[in-house]
Enzyme design. Structure first.
Site, PDB file in Angstrom:
ATOM      1  N   ASP A  47      -7.213  19.913 -13.947  1.00 26.57           N
ATOM      2  CA  ASP A  47      -7.537  18.560 -14.393  1.00 26.57           C
ATOM      3  C   ASP A  47      -7.175  18.505 -15.880  1.00 26.57           C
ATOM      4  OD1 ASP A  47      -8.760  16.286 -15.436  1.00 26.57           O
ATOM      5  OD2 ASP A  47     -10.414  16.351 -14.004  1.00 26.57           O
ATOM      6  N   ARG A  55       0.853  -1.203   0.000  1.00 32.93           N
ATOM      7  CA  ARG A  55       0.000   0.000   0.000  1.00 32.93           C
ATOM      8  C   ARG A  55       0.886   1.250   0.000  1.00 32.93           C
ATOM      9  NH1 ARG A  55      -1.530   1.553   4.502  1.00 32.93           N
ATOM     10  NH2 ARG A  55      -2.376  -0.382   5.319  1.00 32.93           N
ATOM     11  N   TYR A  58     -16.446  17.583 -15.128  1.00 28.87           N
ATOM     12  CA  TYR A  58     -16.922  16.202 -15.210  1.00 28.87           C
ATOM     13  C   TYR A  58     -17.987  15.993 -14.121  1.00 28.87           C
ATOM     14  CZ  TYR A  58     -16.927  11.220 -14.162  1.00 28.87           C
ATOM     15  OH  TYR A  58     -17.320   9.932 -13.881  1.00 28.87           O
ATOM     16  N   LYS A  66      -8.257   7.402 -18.941  1.00 23.43           N
ATOM     17  CA  LYS A  66      -8.529   7.961 -20.262  1.00 23.43           C
ATOM     18  C   LYS A  66      -7.289   7.836 -21.166  1.00 23.43           C
ATOM     19  CE  LYS A  66     -12.452   8.547 -18.445  1.00 23.43           C
ATOM     20  NZ  LYS A  66     -12.488   9.158 -17.196  1.00 23.43           N
TER      21      LYS A  66
HETATM   22  N1  PLP Z   1     -11.725  14.118 -14.549  1.00 24.73           N
HETATM   23  C1  PLP Z   1     -12.266  14.047 -15.773  1.00 24.73           C
HETATM   24  C2  PLP Z   1     -12.120  15.224 -16.703  1.00 24.73           C
HETATM   25  C3  PLP Z   1     -12.977  12.920 -16.175  1.00 24.73           C
HETATM   26  O1  PLP Z   1     -13.529  12.868 -17.399  1.00 24.73           O
HETATM   27  C4  PLP Z   1     -13.104  11.831 -15.261  1.00 24.73           C
HETATM   28  C5  PLP Z   1     -13.851  10.614 -15.632  1.00 24.73           C
HETATM   29  O2  PLP Z   1     -14.566  10.567 -16.611  1.00 24.73           O
HETATM   30  C6  PLP Z   1     -12.538  11.943 -13.987  1.00 24.73           C
HETATM   31  C7  PLP Z   1     -11.845  13.092 -13.679  1.00 24.73           C
HETATM   32  C8  PLP Z   1     -12.674  10.844 -12.977  1.00 24.73           C
HETATM   33  O3  PLP Z   1     -11.808   9.792 -13.264  1.00 24.73           O
HETATM   34  P1  PLP Z   1     -12.118   8.249 -12.937  1.00 24.73           P
HETATM   35  O4  PLP Z   1     -13.303   7.853 -13.739  1.00 24.73           O
HETATM   36  O5  PLP Z   1     -10.842   7.577 -13.340  1.00 24.73           O
HETATM   37  O6  PLP Z   1     -12.379   8.162 -11.466  1.00 24.73           O
END
Ligand code: PLP
Length: 378
Positions: A170, A48, A100, A195
């Site tokens: 982000d 961990r 998101y 992604k």
């Molecule tokens: N940030 C963005 C721009 C996203 O599109 C997503 C998921 O679609 C996330 C964060 C969250 O990531 P995760 O689905 O890996 O938890």
């Protein structure tokens, strides 16, 4: 000597396995590490806290983002949870109003109950951000390009107006191949590794990157102490995905640029959102801070909501699914899928219509993608 992006994507953070010479980093599928005597070990104690496969991944991630430190987490939302946990009760976050949906839900349904406050602002408007920051704030949270309307925030300008308030970007939609926010003044970069970084729709993961040693140490400790670490297999899959990030991204961009231009002229299309189009409100800023414009396109059809939803069910090469950034093309309807947790009123404020369709343009042959959309228009 500093290497180019592609060389770093393939080699950074990785060395041949010291015991066998294996060129690929092994999947160290182990929970613990044997000690020679109490507290005498080879640098690894319990998985961990650290694992060699994860460590190689973190080295590669940091090298690609021009960051000194990277912490990998079990999902993008886990990375977000670490940031918000670090801020703690009483903190105020000023965030973009076009995030998101899962990020919005994490803010509103989890951390608001734990005593944090969130105010939403149009991050394409530095004056609005400056006004929101006049009241004491602990973090500015920015997505650019935004999800799903692909708005562009000017990272350099926001770094100026945010002053001492740390700024998180982000960078999931752009990937470090197209945009490196730490070099533009951001303090923290976050990704959903699910992604483009993973790139093959076969793993969930996240990461946080920074040049601030104290912040990096807190994030690494919090990830260990609260537990959302990626497993060795998931770390390996992202590490392997990173090796082709530059090649994949160029093809995503080639395909998306061509499709966006074609859709823009299409008689059944009301509006196309793609930062690479000169008509896009953020085109000039995107040109200045991104190397190319990415693989995501949103559009509205002349037929409105019903036609938009029907269109999503008619494509054959574009699969109807949430997520983005994989080699295969996806189509989705944000208002009923990825962004259903954002109230209709907030969606309207962010300027996205209920009929909006989002495309994650993959790296298939362009002609097949265009033919598929063409037949879906009917
Ligand atoms: N940030 C963005 C721009 C996203 O599109 C997503 C998921 O679609 C996330 C964060 C969250 O990531 P995760 O689905 O890996 O938890």
């Amino acid at each position: 000597m500093s290497h180019g992006f592609g060389t770093r994507a393939i080699h950074a953070g990785q060395q041949p396995d010291p015991t066998t010479g294996a060129i690929m980093t092994p999947i160290y599928q182990t929970s613990t590490f044997v000690q020679e005597a109490p507290a005498q070990h080879k640098g690894y104690v319990y998985a961990r806290g650290d694992n060699p496969t994860r460590q190689a991944l973190e080295g590669c991630l940091a090298a690609l983002e021009d960051a000194e430190f990277a912490t990998a987490t079990s999902s993008g939302l886990a990375a977000e949870t670490i940031v918000l946990t670090d801020l703690g009760a009483g903190a105020r976050v000023v965030a973009g109003n076009d995030l998101y949906g899962g990020t919005y839900r994490l803010f509103e349904k989890v951390f608001r109950n734990l005593g944090l406050t969130f105010d939403f602002v149009d991050t394409t408007d530095p004056a609005a951000v400056a006004a929101a920051l006049e009241t004491k704030a602990d973090l500015l949270w920015v997505e650019t390009p935004t999800n799903p309307t692909l708005k562009i925030a000017d990272i350099r300008k926001l770094a100026e107006v945010s002053g001492d308030v740390p700024m998180l970007v982000d960078n999931t939609f752009a990937s470090p191949y197209l945009q490196r926010p730490l070099t533009l003044g951001a303090d923290v970069v976050l990704h959903s590794m699910t992604k483009y970084l993973g790139g093959h729709s076969d793993v969930i993961g996240g990461t946080l990157m920074t040049n601030d040693a104290a912040r990096a140490d807190r994030y690494a400790k919090l990830t260990n102490w609260t537990g959302p670490v990626p497993g060795p297999m998931d770390s390996f899959l992202v590490l392997r995905g990173l090796k082709t990030l530059h090649v994949r991204m160029d093809r995503h961009c080639d395909n998306a640029e061509a499709l966006a231009a074609w859709l823009h002229e299409h008689p059944q299309v009301e509006r196309v959102y793609y930062p690479g189009l000169p008509s896009h409100a953020g085109h000039e800023v995107a040109k200045a801070q991104m190397d190319r414009f990415g693989g995501m396109i949103s559009l509205e059809l002349k037929g409105g909501v019903e036609e938009g939803k029907a269109f999503c069910s008619r494509t054959k090469v574009f699969s109807l699914a949430e997520s983005l950034g994989g080699v295969e093309s996806l189509i989705e309807h944000p208002a009923s899928m990825t962004h259903a947790s954002v109230p209709a009123e907030e969606r309207r404020k962010a300027g996205f219509a209920d009929g909006l369709i989002r495309l994650s343009v993959g790296i298939e042959d362009l002609e097949d993608l265009r033919d598929d959309l063409d037949q879906a228009f009917g």
